[in-house]
Design a protein around this motif. Sequence first.
Motif, mmCIF file in Angstrom:
data_model
loop_
_atom_site.group_PDB
_atom_site.id
_atom_site.type_symbol
_atom_site.label_atom_id
_atom_site.label_comp_id
_atom_site.label_asym_id
_atom_site.label_seq_id
_atom_site.Cartn_x
_atom_site.Cartn_y
_atom_site.Cartn_z
ATOM 1 N N GLN A 161 0.843 -1.194 0.000
ATOM 2 C CA GLN A 161 0.000 0.000 0.000
ATOM 3 C C GLN A 161 0.882 1.249 0.000
ATOM 4 N N LEU A 198 1.959 -5.827 3.070
ATOM 5 C CA LEU A 198 0.893 -6.467 3.848
ATOM 6 C C LEU A 198 0.701 -7.898 3.350
ATOM 7 N N LEU A 199 0.608 -8.791 4.292
ATOM 8 C CA LEU A 199 0.569 -10.212 3.986
ATOM 9 C C LEU A 199 -0.815 -10.645 3.506
ATOM 10 N N ARG A 200 -0.840 -11.492 2.485
ATOM 11 C CA ARG A 200 -2.094 -12.070 1.998
ATOM 12 C C ARG A 200 -1.961 -13.584 1.939
ATOM 13 N N PRO A 239 -4.045 -1.548 -1.027
ATOM 14 C CA PRO A 239 -2.797 -2.300 -1.210
ATOM 15 C C PRO A 239 -2.795 -2.923 -2.618
ATOM 16 N N GLU A 284 -3.122 6.684 9.085
ATOM 17 C CA GLU A 284 -3.563 5.453 8.434
ATOM 18 C C GLU A 284 -5.067 5.504 8.182
ATOM 19 N N ASN A 296 5.748 -5.006 8.743
ATOM 20 C CA ASN A 296 5.190 -5.127 10.099
ATOM 21 C C ASN A 296 5.913 -6.205 10.883
ATOM 22 N N ILE A 339 -2.951 -13.842 11.696
ATOM 23 C CA ILE A 339 -1.707 -13.342 12.308
ATOM 24 C C ILE A 339 -1.636 -13.745 13.786
ATOM 25 N N GLN A 374 8.509 -11.858 16.913
ATOM 26 C CA GLN A 374 9.711 -11.599 16.117
ATOM 27 C C GLN A 374 10.616 -10.602 16.814
ATOM 28 N N GLU A 422 3.783 0.100 2.375
ATOM 29 C CA GLU A 422 3.751 -0.892 3.457
ATOM 30 C C GLU A 422 3.441 -2.255 2.859
ATOM 31 N N VAL A 429 -7.016 6.564 5.669
ATOM 32 C CA VAL A 429 -7.681 7.739 5.088
ATOM 33 C C VAL A 429 -8.571 7.283 3.937
ATOM 34 N N GLU A 430 -9.857 7.500 4.093
ATOM 35 C CA GLU A 430 -10.810 6.992 3.091
ATOM 36 C C GLU A 430 -11.508 8.096 2.307
ATOM 37 N N ASP A 458 3.427 1.788 14.884
ATOM 38 C CA ASP A 458 2.165 1.508 14.185
ATOM 39 C C ASP A 458 0.986 1.644 15.146
ATOM 40 N N ILE A 473 4.824 -17.361 13.215
ATOM 41 C CA ILE A 473 5.112 -16.001 12.726
ATOM 42 C C ILE A 473 6.602 -15.785 12.530
ATOM 43 N N GLY A 484 -4.091 5.095 2.791
ATOM 44 C CA GLY A 484 -5.506 4.735 2.911
ATOM 45 C C GLY A 484 -6.164 4.530 1.570
ATOM 46 N N PHE A 485 -7.370 3.980 1.619
ATOM 47 C CA PHE A 485 -8.084 3.617 0.401
ATOM 48 C C PHE A 485 -8.350 4.833 -0.489
HETATM 49 P P1 C2E Z 1 -1.607 -2.483 10.008
HETATM 50 O O1 C2E Z 1 -0.145 -2.738 9.995
HETATM 51 O O2 C2E Z 1 -2.084 -1.361 10.835
HETATM 52 O O3 C2E Z 1 -1.993 -2.305 8.467
HETATM 53 C C1 C2E Z 1 -3.006 -1.448 8.012
HETATM 54 C C2 C2E Z 1 -4.276 -2.213 7.714
HETATM 55 O O4 C2E Z 1 -5.294 -1.282 7.341
HETATM 56 C C3 C2E Z 1 -4.172 -3.176 6.536
HETATM 57 O O5 C2E Z 1 -5.061 -4.251 6.788
HETATM 58 C C4 C2E Z 1 -4.689 -2.331 5.385
HETATM 59 O O6 C2E Z 1 -5.151 -3.097 4.286
HETATM 60 C C5 C2E Z 1 -5.803 -1.608 6.066
HETATM 61 N N1 C2E Z 1 -6.146 -0.352 5.416
HETATM 62 C C6 C2E Z 1 -5.357 0.452 4.670
HETATM 63 N N2 C2E Z 1 -6.027 1.555 4.271
HETATM 64 C C7 C2E Z 1 -7.272 1.460 4.780
HETATM 65 C C8 C2E Z 1 -8.428 2.293 4.709
HETATM 66 O O7 C2E Z 1 -8.452 3.359 4.110
HETATM 67 N N3 C2E Z 1 -9.533 1.852 5.384
HETATM 68 C C9 C2E Z 1 -9.547 0.683 6.077
HETATM 69 N N4 C2E Z 1 -10.672 0.332 6.690
HETATM 70 N N5 C2E Z 1 -8.472 -0.132 6.157
HETATM 71 C C10 C2E Z 1 -7.345 0.260 5.510
HETATM 72 P P2 C2E Z 1 -4.625 -5.775 6.573
HETATM 73 O O8 C2E Z 1 -3.763 -5.904 5.363
HETATM 74 O O9 C2E Z 1 -5.860 -6.587 6.668
HETATM 75 O O10 C2E Z 1 -3.702 -6.058 7.825
HETATM 76 C C11 C2E Z 1 -4.216 -6.005 9.126
HETATM 77 C C12 C2E Z 1 -3.119 -6.089 10.147
HETATM 78 O O11 C2E Z 1 -2.471 -7.360 10.082
HETATM 79 C C13 C2E Z 1 -2.010 -5.068 9.951
HETATM 80 O O12 C2E Z 1 -2.399 -3.812 10.485
HETATM 81 C C14 C2E Z 1 -0.878 -5.713 10.714
HETATM 82 O O13 C2E Z 1 -1.014 -5.470 12.096
HETATM 83 C C15 C2E Z 1 -1.132 -7.175 10.452
HETATM 84 N N6 C2E Z 1 -0.245 -7.620 9.354
HETATM 85 C C16 C2E Z 1 -0.404 -7.540 8.009
HETATM 86 N N7 C2E Z 1 0.651 -8.038 7.359
HETATM 87 C C17 C2E Z 1 1.538 -8.445 8.317
HETATM 88 C C18 C2E Z 1 2.851 -9.040 8.283
HETATM 89 O O14 C2E Z 1 3.479 -9.268 7.226
HETATM 90 N N8 C2E Z 1 3.421 -9.335 9.492
HETATM 91 C C19 C2E Z 1 2.805 -9.042 10.681
HETATM 92 N N9 C2E Z 1 3.427 -9.357 11.824
HETATM 93 N N10 C2E Z 1 1.575 -8.475 10.744
HETATM 94 C C20 C2E Z 1 0.963 -8.175 9.572
#
Ligand code: C2E
Length: 277
Positions: A45, A61-63, A264, A237, A118, A78, A123, A59, A239-240, A180, A87, A258-259
């Motif tokens: 993202q 982000l894991l899928r 992402p 973070e 993240n 997670i 870790q 950033e 921002v929609e 974060d 993890i 943000g979206f």
């Molecule tokens: P985070 O690190 O705070 O990541 C931001 C989350 O907000 C992401 O969700 C992202 O897709 C979402 N987001 C971004 N912009 C917006 C927006 O405008 N509106 C809304 N409603 N959401 C938005 P995601 O990808 O589902 O990840 C959720 C959480 O999972 C992350 O929060 C982080 O804490 C964790 N995570 C994701 N990837 C990893 C990783 O590789 N390792 C670790 N340890 N944690 C991860």
Amino acid sequence: RAKEAGRNQVQFYESAMHARIAERASIEAELRHALARNQLSLVYQPKMDLRSGAVTGMEALLRWQHPTLGAVAPARFIGVAEETGMIVAIGRWVLRMACTQAVAWQQAGLPPLRVAVNLSARQFRDQALPAEVHAALHDSGLDAQYLELELTESLMMENAGEAAQAIAKLKQLGIALSIDDFGTGYSSLAYLKQFPVDYLKIDQSFTRDMLAEPKVAAIVRSVIALGHSLGFKVIAEGVETAAQLDYLRASGCDEMQGFHFSRPLTPDAFADLLRTR
Ligand code: C2E
Ligand code: MG
Ligand code: MG
Ligand code: MG
């Protein structure tokens, strides 16, 4: 009747609980194979500078795409990965993949940008983390200035003494650090002065509510002022909307994610975004 209704309620809760336990168990069992079966991937993202509109970084982000469970959100796996220790291996993979991707973008001629990864508490507690970060940088060829690690307040607060040492070691590598979900964790302001972080990330819950709730707006402005007076940059973070973006810009926030700007993206979509701007 009342008794029967009560019993039904108990049964309802029990079956909901059993369903949750079963879901957790299947996620745990499936997650064990997710890496080896190539079901994990990263999306990126973009982060945007609020003054210039430039993309400042991204950033990772894991899928998780599972053949029968479908797309499983990080919120659902997670925690399981942390509790089981998976993890550590997954996080190592994320770190290496993100570094490798950042180098691939640079080699494709895109402007060098910083990629944020993240980190989970598990870790972070791992003594080998600084060496692993070093190895990920070395093996991928990524310059340390293009890597950022996102830590949470709670993670820094538990064992503040050891955390300070771990953070100092990470900073010595030349990478950037951010806090974060700032404002949602368990924290004391005193710790902010002792940790050499570069960014505060205002949690998306504040961004979401700030225009409807004056007190939330006051918190957002205060965090921006606090961050700046401590020498940190502040990023919002979640921002929609354009209204949220305008408010943050007027409040002196440095960057946003943000979206409203972008969801992402896959690596290819991210490269397209950079090329078309
Ligand atoms: P985070 O690190 O705070 O990541 C931001 C989350 O907000 C992401 O969700 C992202 O897709 C979402 N987001 C971004 N912009 C917006 C927006 O405008 N509106 C809304 N409603 N959401 C938005 P995601 O990808 O589902 O990840 C959720 C959480 O999972 C992350 O929060 C982080 O804490 C964790 N995570 C994701 N990837 C990893 C990783 O590789 N390792 C670790 N340890 N944690 C991860
Ligand atoms: Mg994050
Ligand atoms: Mg966050
Ligand atoms: Mg979050």
